[in-house]
Design an enzyme around this catalytic site. Structure first.
Site, PDB file in Angstrom:
ATOM      1  N   THR A   1       0.868  -1.162   0.000  1.00  0.00           N
ATOM      2  CA  THR A   1       0.000   0.000   0.000  1.00  0.00           C
ATOM      3  C   THR A   1       0.917   1.227   0.000  1.00  0.00           C
ATOM      4  OG1 THR A   1      -1.818   1.088   1.156  1.00  0.00           O
ATOM      5  CG2 THR A   1      -0.114   0.121   2.524  1.00  0.00           C
ATOM      6  N   SER A   2       0.398   2.367  -0.365  1.00  0.00           N
ATOM      7  CA  SER A   2       1.236   3.563  -0.451  1.00  0.00           C
ATOM      8  C   SER A   2       1.962   3.841   0.855  1.00  0.00           C
ATOM      9  CB  SER A   2       0.386   4.781  -0.826  1.00  0.00           C
ATOM     10  OG  SER A   2      -0.193   4.611  -2.095  1.00  0.00           O
TER      11      SER A   2
ATOM     12  N   HIS B   1      15.213  34.930  41.411  1.00  0.00           N
ATOM     13  CA  HIS B   1      14.040  35.811  41.408  1.00  0.00           C
ATOM     14  C   HIS B   1      14.417  37.217  40.955  1.00  0.00           C
ATOM     15  CE1 HIS B   1      11.907  32.643  43.581  1.00  0.00           C
ATOM     16  NE2 HIS B   1      12.975  32.568  44.353  1.00  0.00           N
TER      17      HIS B   1
ATOM     18  N   SER C   1      20.855  50.021  14.378  1.00  0.00           N
ATOM     19  CA  SER C   1      19.560  50.701  14.378  1.00  0.00           C
ATOM     20  C   SER C   1      19.540  51.681  13.218  1.00  0.00           C
ATOM     21  CB  SER C   1      19.357  51.455  15.703  1.00  0.00           C
ATOM     22  OG  SER C   1      18.283  52.365  15.607  1.00  0.00           O
TER      23      SER C   1
ATOM     24  N   VAL D   1      24.282  48.191  19.111  1.00  0.00           N
ATOM     25  CA  VAL D   1      24.616  46.866  18.590  1.00  0.00           C
ATOM     26  C   VAL D   1      23.568  45.935  19.175  1.00  0.00           C
ATOM     27  CG1 VAL D   1      26.345  45.053  18.400  1.00  0.00           C
ATOM     28  CG2 VAL D   1      27.073  47.448  18.591  1.00  0.00           C
ATOM     29  N   ASN D   2      22.561  45.654  18.412  1.00  0.00           N
ATOM     30  CA  ASN D   2      21.423  44.895  18.934  1.00  0.00           C
ATOM     31  C   ASN D   2      21.715  43.389  18.963  1.00  0.00           C
ATOM     32  OD1 ASN D   2      19.913  47.242  19.189  1.00  0.00           O
ATOM     33  ND2 ASN D   2      19.091  47.091  17.118  1.00  0.00           N
TER      34      ASN D   2
ATOM     35  N   ASN E   1      16.407  36.599  16.937  1.00  0.00           N
ATOM     36  CA  ASN E   1      15.988  35.800  15.785  1.00  0.00           C
ATOM     37  C   ASN E   1      15.832  34.334  16.185  1.00  0.00           C
ATOM     38  OD1 ASN E   1      16.624  33.971  13.391  1.00  0.00           O
ATOM     39  ND2 ASN E   1      16.359  35.923  12.337  1.00  0.00           N
TER      40      ASN E   1
ATOM     41  N   ARG F   1       4.309  16.693   5.755  1.00  0.00           N
ATOM     42  CA  ARG F   1       4.947  17.584   4.786  1.00  0.00           C
ATOM     43  C   ARG F   1       5.532  18.831   5.448  1.00  0.00           C
ATOM     44  NH1 ARG F   1       1.701  14.745   1.068  1.00  0.00           N
ATOM     45  NH2 ARG F   1       2.800  14.492  -0.918  1.00  0.00           N
TER      46      ARG F   1
END
Length: 480
Positions: free
Chosen positions: A140-141, A189, A313, A320-321, A327, A362
């Site tokens: 079968t598939s 904390h 920026s 200097v981020n 990301n 997928r």
């Protein structure tokens, strides 16, 4: 100028130019566009083209397996040359093959049937056209699909994702070793707490991540090839004398997978859910790493080394981020979300089979792609960090109150040893330090007023926040 028929055909209903019509290189998703280079290695394992190549490979190996074991009367072993030519169908699979399969599928409207026909077309050139009926025999598939996905996922994890993750953890481990003795104020904390070392904290991270990678490395990739409902019904009806369970087990294991003897039409995908849970857990630990590093950057513990020519920026040139870590956070969240959905969806199938797994699987490449992209960004972010030891030291020097823990514990030990005047050590230190800044002079004055034994007093007077790190530096040895 007036709109021509040609330009009208390439515009959206709102009148904008239809970008998809203007270039095949424009991607809908970021993994196939902006971030393509970072995830490119996964294409060979988890793309639709790779899935089809693996389907061809499984069908070819099944044909060789059946003939090599003379499972069917009249279909004896192939010659070495014939086997080599059959396997060349796989090794020579290229962009032209992808296009041809797409053309066949446009007619069959069935992806696995297209693979069967694709292979059948090539048998006459090998001189075995009489074996065309043996392609996809008894299958079968899902017999082909579950094995193809298992091979693709196994390759992606073992050849691409896991090496990248291991390399990142090795990078963190090296940072831990280099900074094992660099004292750092802890924050529990969010408040000043017992000092540690930067290396020990990085070692904690590496240890956590390594545990998950070890689990992932032990993943069992299951497969089955037992027919439409997992009963070998068609196999037994056509060739009743064959030991079909042995044929199936030896085939699956020959592919480098573990045989699942009990399934419905589909392999149950439980192993996939287990794997995705482990990868998602790795993602979430790494996400915690990103938020901690981001926070340490914000308080000056790490200095980011600027990239020549880069802009932090659009309006504030001094910035200097920490974009690599930000990301990575986003991509880890997307990856973990997809992995969670896959894990919960794939373990469920109505009765003997429904098609939800087909659409879900997928997206496996997308889930791993976002994780791999995050790993790449964290590695690049760590490469641009410099430890600001002066900032760490200054932070410790303004928080002498953290020695309150040490002093009250020494007082407890003194009380047990019979030294008088050591009553209520916690309360006495609480009155001195809670919510207050205490400098070196005030703390040493307090120590000298306690009436400690000479040895205990000398030890405490020699103690500073930067020296109050216990055996933190030695704990890094556990990474070895």
């Amino acid at each position: 100028m007036p709109e021509t028929a040609a330009t009208a055909d390439t515009r959206t209903p709102s009148g904008r130019l239809a970008l998809a019509a203007s270039s095949q290189q424009i991607a809908l998703g970021p993994l196939d566009g902006r971030y393509q280079s970072a995830v490119a290695p996964l294409v060979d394992y988890l793309s639709e083209a790779a899935l089809n190549r693996d389907r061809v490979a499984v069908e070819v190996e099944w044909l060789i397996h059946l003939t090599g074991n003379s499972v069917l009367p009249g279909a004896g072993p192939l010659t070495a040359e014939q086997q080599e030519k059959l396997r060349a169908i796989v090794t020579e699979f290229d962009a032209g093959s992808v296009a041809e399969l797409a053309d066949i599928e446009a007619v069959t409207v069935h992806d696995v049937k297209a693979v069967e026909y694709y292979i059948g077309r090539r048998l006459p050139a090998i001189g075995i056209e009489h074996l065309t009926a043996l392609v996809h025999f008894g299958c079968t598939s899902e017999d082909i699909n579950n094995l193809s996905y298992a091979l693709g996922i196994k390759g992606a994890v073992e050849d691409v994702w896991l090496p990248a993750a291991r390399k990142l953890v090795a990078q963190i481990s090296a940072m831990a070793e280099a900074n094992r003795a660099v004292p750092m104020l802890s924050r529990t904390h969010g408040q000043p707490a017992t000092p540690t070392t930067l290396g020990k904290e990085l070692a904690v991270i590496a240890h956590r991540l390594n545990r998950q990678l070890d689990r992932i490395a032990r993943t069992e990739y299951l497969g089955k090839i037992n027919g439409a409902t997992g009963t070998y019904a068609a196999h037994v009806a056509s060739v009743p004398g064959a030991d079909w369970q042995h044929v199936a087990q030896s085939f699956v294991e020959g592919l480098g997978l573990s045989w699942n003897p009990l399934t419905t039409q589909i392999e149950s995908h439980d192993w996939q859910a287990e794997l995705y849970a482990d990868v998602a857990r790795f993602n979430r630990i790494l996400h915690n790493v990103c938020t901690d590093i981001w926070s340490y950057i914000s308080i000056g513990y790490f200095v980011q080394i600027p990239v020549a020519g880069a802009t932090g920026s659009s309006t504030m040139p001094h910035k200097v981020n920490p974009i690599r870590f930000e990301n990575a956070e986003a991509n880890l969240e997307i990856s973990s979300g997809l992995l969670d959905v896959l894990g919960s969806t794939l373990v469920t199938s109505r009765w003997q089979r429904d098609l939800t797994d087909s659409s879900s699987q997928r997206n496996i490449g997308v889930a791993f792609g976002h994780s791999l992209l995050a790993i790449s960004n964290v590695a690049k972010g760590l490469d641009r960090l410099k430890v600001a030891e002066d900032v760490l030291a200054a932070d410790l020097d303004t928080n002498w109150e953290v020695l309150g823990e040490a002093i009250q514990m020494v007082m407890r030990a003194e009380a047990i040893a019979g030294v008088e005047g050591m009553e209520n050590p916690y309360e006495r230190l609480k009155d001195l330090t809670r919510g207050q800044r205490v400098d070196a002079a005030r703390m040493q004055e307090f120590v000298q007023s306690l009436g400690l034994s000479a040895d205990a007093e000398a030890r405490l007077l020699a103690l500073t926040p930067g020296k109050y790190t216990g055996i933190a530096d030695k704990l890094v040895d556990h990474l070895a």
